[in-house]
Design an enzyme around this catalytic site. Structure first.
Site, mmCIF file in Angstrom:
data_model
loop_
_atom_site.group_PDB
_atom_site.id
_atom_site.type_symbol
_atom_site.label_atom_id
_atom_site.label_comp_id
_atom_site.label_asym_id
_atom_site.label_seq_id
_atom_site.Cartn_x
_atom_site.Cartn_y
_atom_site.Cartn_z
ATOM 1 N N ASP A 69 -33.521 47.913 -67.541
ATOM 2 C CA ASP A 69 -34.961 47.854 -67.290
ATOM 3 C C ASP A 69 -35.241 47.700 -65.793
ATOM 4 O O ASP A 69 -34.759 46.756 -65.167
ATOM 5 C CB ASP A 69 -35.523 46.662 -68.071
ATOM 6 C CG ASP A 69 -37.017 46.623 -67.986
ATOM 7 O OD1 ASP A 69 -37.639 47.673 -68.173
ATOM 8 O OD2 ASP A 69 -37.571 45.535 -67.713
ATOM 9 N N THR A 102 -41.122 51.116 -66.064
ATOM 10 C CA THR A 102 -40.944 50.306 -64.855
ATOM 11 C C THR A 102 -39.953 50.938 -63.892
ATOM 12 O O THR A 102 -40.006 50.673 -62.696
ATOM 13 C CB THR A 102 -40.467 48.895 -65.218
ATOM 14 O OG1 THR A 102 -39.331 49.014 -66.075
ATOM 15 C CG2 THR A 102 -41.549 48.122 -65.912
ATOM 16 N N THR A 103 -39.046 51.773 -64.415
ATOM 17 C CA THR A 103 -38.133 52.491 -63.525
ATOM 18 C C THR A 103 -38.868 53.704 -62.968
ATOM 19 O O THR A 103 -38.824 53.962 -61.760
ATOM 20 C CB THR A 103 -36.879 52.962 -64.285
ATOM 21 O OG1 THR A 103 -36.434 51.903 -65.121
ATOM 22 C CG2 THR A 103 -35.773 53.334 -63.333
ATOM 23 N N ASP A 406 -40.323 45.382 -74.573
ATOM 24 C CA ASP A 406 -40.810 46.681 -74.076
ATOM 25 C C ASP A 406 -41.402 47.495 -75.216
ATOM 26 O O ASP A 406 -42.451 48.128 -75.062
ATOM 27 C CB ASP A 406 -39.663 47.474 -73.436
ATOM 28 C CG ASP A 406 -39.441 47.077 -71.990
ATOM 29 O OD1 ASP A 406 -39.914 45.992 -71.616
ATOM 30 O OD2 ASP A 406 -38.798 47.836 -71.253
HETATM 31 P P1 ADP Z 1 -38.559 53.301 -67.621
HETATM 32 O O1 ADP Z 1 -38.193 51.918 -67.192
HETATM 33 O O2 ADP Z 1 -39.325 54.013 -66.568
HETATM 34 O O3 ADP Z 1 -39.176 53.355 -68.962
HETATM 35 P P2 ADP Z 1 -36.313 54.535 -68.842
HETATM 36 O O4 ADP Z 1 -34.895 54.314 -68.456
HETATM 37 O O5 ADP Z 1 -36.819 53.935 -70.113
HETATM 38 O O6 ADP Z 1 -37.191 54.080 -67.646
HETATM 39 O O7 ADP Z 1 -36.543 56.104 -68.882
HETATM 40 C C1 ADP Z 1 -37.763 56.664 -69.191
HETATM 41 C C2 ADP Z 1 -37.716 58.150 -69.078
HETATM 42 O O8 ADP Z 1 -36.786 58.694 -70.009
HETATM 43 C C3 ADP Z 1 -39.067 58.724 -69.435
HETATM 44 O O9 ADP Z 1 -39.384 59.742 -68.512
HETATM 45 C C4 ADP Z 1 -38.861 59.275 -70.824
HETATM 46 O O10 ADP Z 1 -39.716 60.363 -71.072
HETATM 47 C C5 ADP Z 1 -37.420 59.684 -70.783
HETATM 48 N N1 ADP Z 1 -36.820 59.707 -72.121
HETATM 49 C C6 ADP Z 1 -36.764 58.713 -73.010
HETATM 50 N N2 ADP Z 1 -36.151 59.083 -74.135
HETATM 51 C C7 ADP Z 1 -35.788 60.378 -73.963
HETATM 52 C C8 ADP Z 1 -35.099 61.352 -74.757
HETATM 53 N N3 ADP Z 1 -34.668 61.056 -75.964
HETATM 54 N N4 ADP Z 1 -34.907 62.559 -74.233
HETATM 55 C C9 ADP Z 1 -35.341 62.853 -73.002
HETATM 56 N N5 ADP Z 1 -35.983 61.990 -72.196
HETATM 57 C C10 ADP Z 1 -36.210 60.779 -72.657
#
Ligand code: ADP
Ligand code: MG
Length: 538
Positions: A69, A102-103, A406
């Site tokens: 996160d 948040t990332t 989250d």
């Molecule tokens: P954040 O802290 O920003 O939520 P994450 O590590 O959760 O960071 O990554 C979020 C990103 O990953 C988003 O752009 C989301 O659309 C993408 N994402 C999440 N699940 C999938 C998936 N199954 N396939 C492709 N992209 C995904």
């Protein structure tokens, strides 16, 4: 055009010598700020997306945590540079506002800063860039709004898909099929689906117990006192049906003097008298408790001394009262609201009206906790619910709890704004695409800025592909191509390594998460741009 902008830049500074050096200093400050903030963004970039890496963080107390996160990583990092701290702050704000993304917010801010660096190099003034970014943001929000799909809170499947996307990038992603429906059910339980526009997550108590696996995580309709047990040393009960629950904040033992003092006793008779007095004192208190009809007694943790002694426990056991001692102060509010009790600060006030009710209070040894279930409906129609997160070790339990939070926030975002957008960088690419078109419709510096903004957003598909071990250039160009052809929901399918329709793939996220990420990142970059000097005042 480019050269023109570059050439005209020095002329604006060139009135006098000292002014020029001042401007140079300002430029240096700005560049240093941008470099520092970008460094922060680069740290979290590798953990974006479902195939992103996790970070292991050891703090100064040698405590270790593993997380994916962004907000948690940055919170643990000791960032000292004041501008770099601003990125930590936006990650925090995103956590508060949307709970997820948040990332992404930090990665977008980093990319925008890089774009600003290029614009500054072209000789465009920081204020103009700042204004241009705002134009781009307004358009971006408009695009997100136009592509978002309405969500019905009665559509449980859709809500679960959103929560699953959020969990898919976490360490505990393989448990998403358990955690996502739980998060949805919890939030749906505490809100009024028709009227509420927000959910107060304080009504969801999340307790952590090491042992079992994350799949053993369960929802409890009531409250749970984690790491507490019914006192059985004097043979008291461990289960109580039709409970009348009292919570006391005073001690059930003989009073002590305010100051540290000792009493020396020389004869047995005096000793006897003291013991008798103590007994009388405690019996009087227990009588008041019994008279109120209380059959479950919760005793708040006392920092001064033991809140209850063996003699009091003995009498309470004799009266068949279930006792739980050392109830943490921060759970008192939740327990009070759930059961409808009022905490009592002195024995004189211990009356029937202060008691709460529950159908069952039971000491659950397998989860090392006390459960209180079957609580009455609350005043003002508010409801509460508890979740007990399990995991095989402390690191997993901690991360599972953060990830679950989250997921709760994602569902809350849908309550706040009932719309979703496709994930997997589809929304970022679509906005980028539309901004690119928009930049050709407008004139002047704004056009430059909007174009730069549009290019900066490609960082998200680029990073998702890069983190998944794919060829980022190939994927970004393919995705851009798909969006140009009107496939607005195309995104990076990191599982199958191709471009897919994200709605079909059920990778969706709340529109609020994206809007908030774009807004916060842009605001932060605009603020950083406007700083031309750092004054230390310590
Ligand atoms: P954040 O802290 O920003 O939520 P994450 O590590 O959760 O960071 O990554 C979020 C990103 O990953 C988003 O752009 C989301 O659309 C993408 N994402 C999440 N699940 C999938 C998936 N199954 N396939 C492709 N992209 C995904
Ligand atoms: Mg996420």
């Amino acid at each position: 055009m480019l050269r023109g902008a570059k050439d005209s830049a020095p002329s604006t500074f060139s009135n006098s010598g000292p002014k020029l050096s001042g401007s140079e200093k300002q430029r240096d400050t700005r560049m240093n700020n941008i470099i520092a903030a970008k460094a922060v963004s680069d740290v979290v970039r590798t953990s974006l997306g479902p195939r992103g890496m996790d970070k292991m963080i050891q703090d100064s107390n040698k405590k270790v945590l593993i997380t994916n996160d962004g907000a948690t990583i940055l919170k643990q990092m000791e960032v000292v540079h004041p501008t770099a701290r601003m990125l930590v702050e936006i990650s925090k704000s995103q956590d508060i506002e949307a709970g997820d993304g948040t990332t992404s917010v930090v990665v977008i801010a980093g990319a925008l800063l890089k774009a600003c660096q290029t614009l500054l190099d072209k000789g465009i003034h920081a204020s103009s860039i700042s204004a241009g970014l705002q134009v781009a943001l307004d358009k971006a929000v408009e695009v997100i709004d136009s592509m978002s799909i309405p969500v019905d809170l009665n559509n449980r499947e859709s809500l679960i898909q959103n929560a699953t996307t959020s969990l898919s990038s976490k360490v505990v992603s393989q448990n998403a099929d358990i955690l996502a429906p739980l998060a949805v059910d919890c939030v749906m339980k505490i809100i009024d689906k028709e009227n509420d526009t927000n959910a107060d997550l304080r009504d969801v108590f999340v307790g952590k117990v090491v042992g079992g696996t994350v799949d053993d995580t369960q929802m409890i309709d009531g409250c749970v006192l984690v790491d507490r047990k019914a006192c059985t040393s004097a043979g008291g009960p461990t289960k109580m049906e039709n409970a009348k629950i009292g919570l006391i904040q005073f001690q059930l033992s003989a009073p002590k003097t305010d100051m540290e003092s000792s009493v020396v006793v020389h004869e047995y008779t005096a000793m006897d008298r003291i013991l008798k007095e103590e007994k009388k004192y405690i019996i009087k208190m227990i009588k008041t408790i019994v008279k109120s009809g209380c059959n479950v007694l919760l005793i708040q943790k006392s920092i001064m001394r033991d809140a209850v002694n063996d003699l009091a426990l003995h009498f309470l056991a004799k009266k068949n009262i279930l006792v739980v001692k050392d109830v943490e102060r921060d759970t008192v509010d939740f327990v009070s609201r759930t059961t409808g009790l009022t905490p009592v600060a002195s024995i004189e006030q211990f009356t029937e009206e202060k008691l709460g009710t529950a159908e069952l209070v039971v000491d659950d040894r397998s989860c090392r906790s006390v459960r209180i279930t079957g609580c009455p409906p609350q005043a003002e129609g508010r409801k509460t619910v508890s979740v007990l997160v399990r995991g095989s070790n402390q690191l997993i339990v901690d991360e599972a709890e953060r990830s679950f939070h989250d997921a709760l926030c994602v569902v809350r975002s849908l309550v706040k704004k009932r719309a979703l957008v496709p994930g997997g960088a589809a929304v970022e690419m679509e906005v980028s695409q539309k901004l690119n078109l928009y930049s050709r419709e407008i004139f002047g510096i704004d056009s430059y800025c909007v174009k730069a903004y549009s290019e900066a957003l490609e960082i998200i598909p680029y990073t998702l592909a890069e983190n998944a071990g794919l060829d980022p250039i190939k994927f970004v160009t393919e995705l851009r191509n798909a969006h140009t052809k009107g496939k607005t929901t195309a995104g990076v399918n990191v599982k199958k390594n191709k471009i897919s329709d994200m709605i079909e793939l059920e990778v969706v996220q709340p529109a609020l998460v994206s809007i908030s990420a774009f807004t916060l990142a842009t605001e932060c970059v605009r603020m950083i741009l406007k700083i031309d000097d750092i004054v230390l005042s310590f």
